[in-house]
Design a protein around this motif. Structure first.
Motif, PDB file in Angstrom:
ATOM      1  N   THR A 190      -8.489  16.516  -2.196  1.00 37.80           N
ATOM      2  CA  THR A 190      -9.464  17.060  -3.140  1.00 37.80           C
ATOM      3  C   THR A 190      -9.180  16.592  -4.562  1.00 37.80           C
ATOM      4  N   ILE A 191      -7.941  16.092  -4.786  1.00 38.92           N
ATOM      5  CA  ILE A 191      -7.571  15.579  -6.111  1.00 38.92           C
ATOM      6  C   ILE A 191      -7.134  14.127  -5.943  1.00 38.92           C
ATOM      7  N   LEU A 226       0.821  -1.210   0.000  1.00 38.97           N
ATOM      8  CA  LEU A 226       0.000   0.000   0.000  1.00 38.97           C
ATOM      9  C   LEU A 226       0.853   1.257   0.000  1.00 38.97           C
ATOM     10  N   TRP A 227       0.333   2.300  -0.638  1.00 35.78           N
ATOM     11  CA  TRP A 227       1.107   3.523  -0.816  1.00 35.78           C
ATOM     12  C   TRP A 227       0.182   4.735  -0.781  1.00 35.78           C
ATOM     13  N   ALA A 228       0.725   5.868  -0.386  1.00 36.02           N
ATOM     14  CA  ALA A 228      -0.027   7.126  -0.329  1.00 36.02           C
ATOM     15  C   ALA A 228       0.531   8.104  -1.355  1.00 36.02           C
ATOM     16  N   LEU A 229      -0.341   8.695  -2.151  1.00 38.20           N
ATOM     17  CA  LEU A 229       0.037   9.680  -3.157  1.00 38.20           C
ATOM     18  C   LEU A 229      -0.685  10.992  -2.872  1.00 38.20           C
ATOM     19  N   THR A 230       0.032  12.102  -3.066  1.00 38.63           N
ATOM     20  CA  THR A 230      -0.534  13.415  -2.751  1.00 38.63           C
ATOM     21  C   THR A 230      -0.258  14.372  -3.889  1.00 38.63           C
ATOM     22  N   PHE A 231      -1.304  14.948  -4.460  1.00 35.94           N
ATOM     23  CA  PHE A 231      -1.113  15.975  -5.485  1.00 35.94           C
ATOM     24  C   PHE A 231      -0.614  17.241  -4.801  1.00 35.94           C
ATOM     25  N   ASN A 232       0.285  17.981  -5.464  1.00 33.49           N
ATOM     26  CA  ASN A 232       0.953  19.090  -4.780  1.00 33.49           C
ATOM     27  C   ASN A 232      -0.003  20.207  -4.363  1.00 33.49           C
ATOM     28  N   ARG A 233      -1.140  20.347  -5.048  1.00 32.47           N
ATOM     29  CA  ARG A 233      -2.098  21.373  -4.628  1.00 32.47           C
ATOM     30  C   ARG A 233      -2.701  21.032  -3.273  1.00 32.47           C
ATOM     31  N   ASP A 234      -2.950  19.742  -3.028  1.00 30.25           N
ATOM     32  CA  ASP A 234      -3.450  19.323  -1.718  1.00 30.25           C
ATOM     33  C   ASP A 234      -2.366  19.469  -0.658  1.00 30.25           C
TER      34      ASP A 234
END
Length: 340
Positions: A295-296, A193-201
């Motif tokens: 949000t993304i 399992l992995w967590a990804l984050t868009f830079n705007r968030d």
């Protein structure tokens, strides 16, 4: 309020700069070599220089004070020692960009909090970040230096496609392999399992800590809430490309061993980071920044990124060496299966 960002045009920092450029409460300065000025919002002020030229930077900052200083390109203790000399007494808050890869591998528990032990025997990059944290928190305890530690995990933007395994020239060749109907290597069995984050968030969480007195002397991990397996991540990319994913699962231990012979540091990036399942508990951050949320989600973020990447192929390099490496690994493992 005044913020100074050292660097400021990378994946993480650009989202923050863009967000603050729209906030009338903040006056934003970037200190870098000025190589990517075209991407910087017009109302952001530029200080051109090499942060490693300490005396020149000291002269250029003469008489200036800031509410927040953050260094996005500090990767070892020497860099944060320099920052301490430059900004001690000149800023009300210094935010250090550490890394969630600094957490113990493997962790004693799959849910990661800021209290999880820091230790990474596999990756020098992570050990250097740990050493930076220890130095800065020592200055906070001894002298009150106003440091805040931020630990991102895998943050991406419209210019990047998150992957587990790629060559030294980045993700682009893996996208090309998908488009060409070739098999793509995924570490392990694809179920970690992995967590990804868009830079705007990410920028929402980061800017919420800026100027916040409750953040001084503390560490915060900033990640999105969405958790995906690596197979899901790759399938989402393939879906966005409109192609069939042809995954080829290879153990991280094998990739680390064979990759080293071809100049790839999979030991650090996989054993020291991406091959380990992680779920981040962001409740500490959300107590200070309750608006922080995803949000993304990735199925939208990867389409934003692919739209940009496919429209700007001139900005990305194909990587025939990595392409050949993938073929060799797959051929060797298939031959080994037949000989059993």
């Amino acid at each position: 309020m005044k913020a100074l960002f050292i660097g400021g045009t990378g994946t993480i920092s650009m989202g923050i700069v863009r967000r603050l450029s729209e906030d009338p409460l903040w006056e934003v300065y970037l200190l870098n070599r000025g190589n990517r000025n075209a991407e910087v919002p017009a109302n952001v002020k530029q200080i051109t220089g090499d942060i490693n030229n300490e005396e020149d930077i000291r002269a250029k900052l003469d008489g200036m004070e800031f509410d927040v200083v953050s260094d996005f390109i500090a990767f070892d203790v020497k860099a944060v020692e320099r920052d301490y000399r430059l900004f001690n007494g000149r800023t009300k808050q210094y935010i250090f960009i550490s890394s969630a890869s600094a957490y113990n591998k493997p962790a004693a528990h799959h849910v990661i909090t800021e209290g999880t032990t820091l230790a990474n025997p596999y990756w020098e990059y992570s050990r250097n970040k740990i050493a930076c944290e220890e130095y800065l928190l020592g200055k906070y305890r001894e002298e009150g230096f106003p440091v805040t530690i931020v630990r991102p995990s895998h943050t991406y933007d419209e210019r990047n496609i998150p992957l587990g395994v790629h060559g030294n020239k980045g993700f682009y060749q893996v996208i090309r392999r998908m488009q060409q109907g070739k098999q793509v290597i995924i570490q392990g069995d694809g179920s970690s399992l992995w967590a990804l984050t868009f830079n705007r968030d990410f920028a929402v969480g980061f800017t919420g800590l800026m100027g916040n007195r409750h953040a001084i002397g503390e560490a915060f991990q900033i990640t999105g809430d969405e958790i995906l397996s690596w197979d899901q991540i790759y399938r989402t990319i393939a879906d966005a490309l409109g192609v069939e994913l042809k995954p080829y699962h290879v153990s991280s231990d094998f990739l680390s061993e064979v990759g080293a012979k071809y100049g790839y540091d999979f030991r650090g990036s996989l054993l020291g980071d991406k091959s380990v399942s992680v779920i981040f508990d962001n409740s500490k951050l959300k107590r200070l920044v309750p608006q922080m949320t995803t949000t993304i989600p990735y199925h939208k973020g990867v389409r934003i990124a692919l739209e940009y990447v496919l429209a700007h192929p001139e900005k990305y390099e194909e990587d025939p060496e990595f392409d050949a490496f993938c073929d060799k690994v797959i051929e060797a493992l298939e031959a080994a299966k037949k000989s059993v």
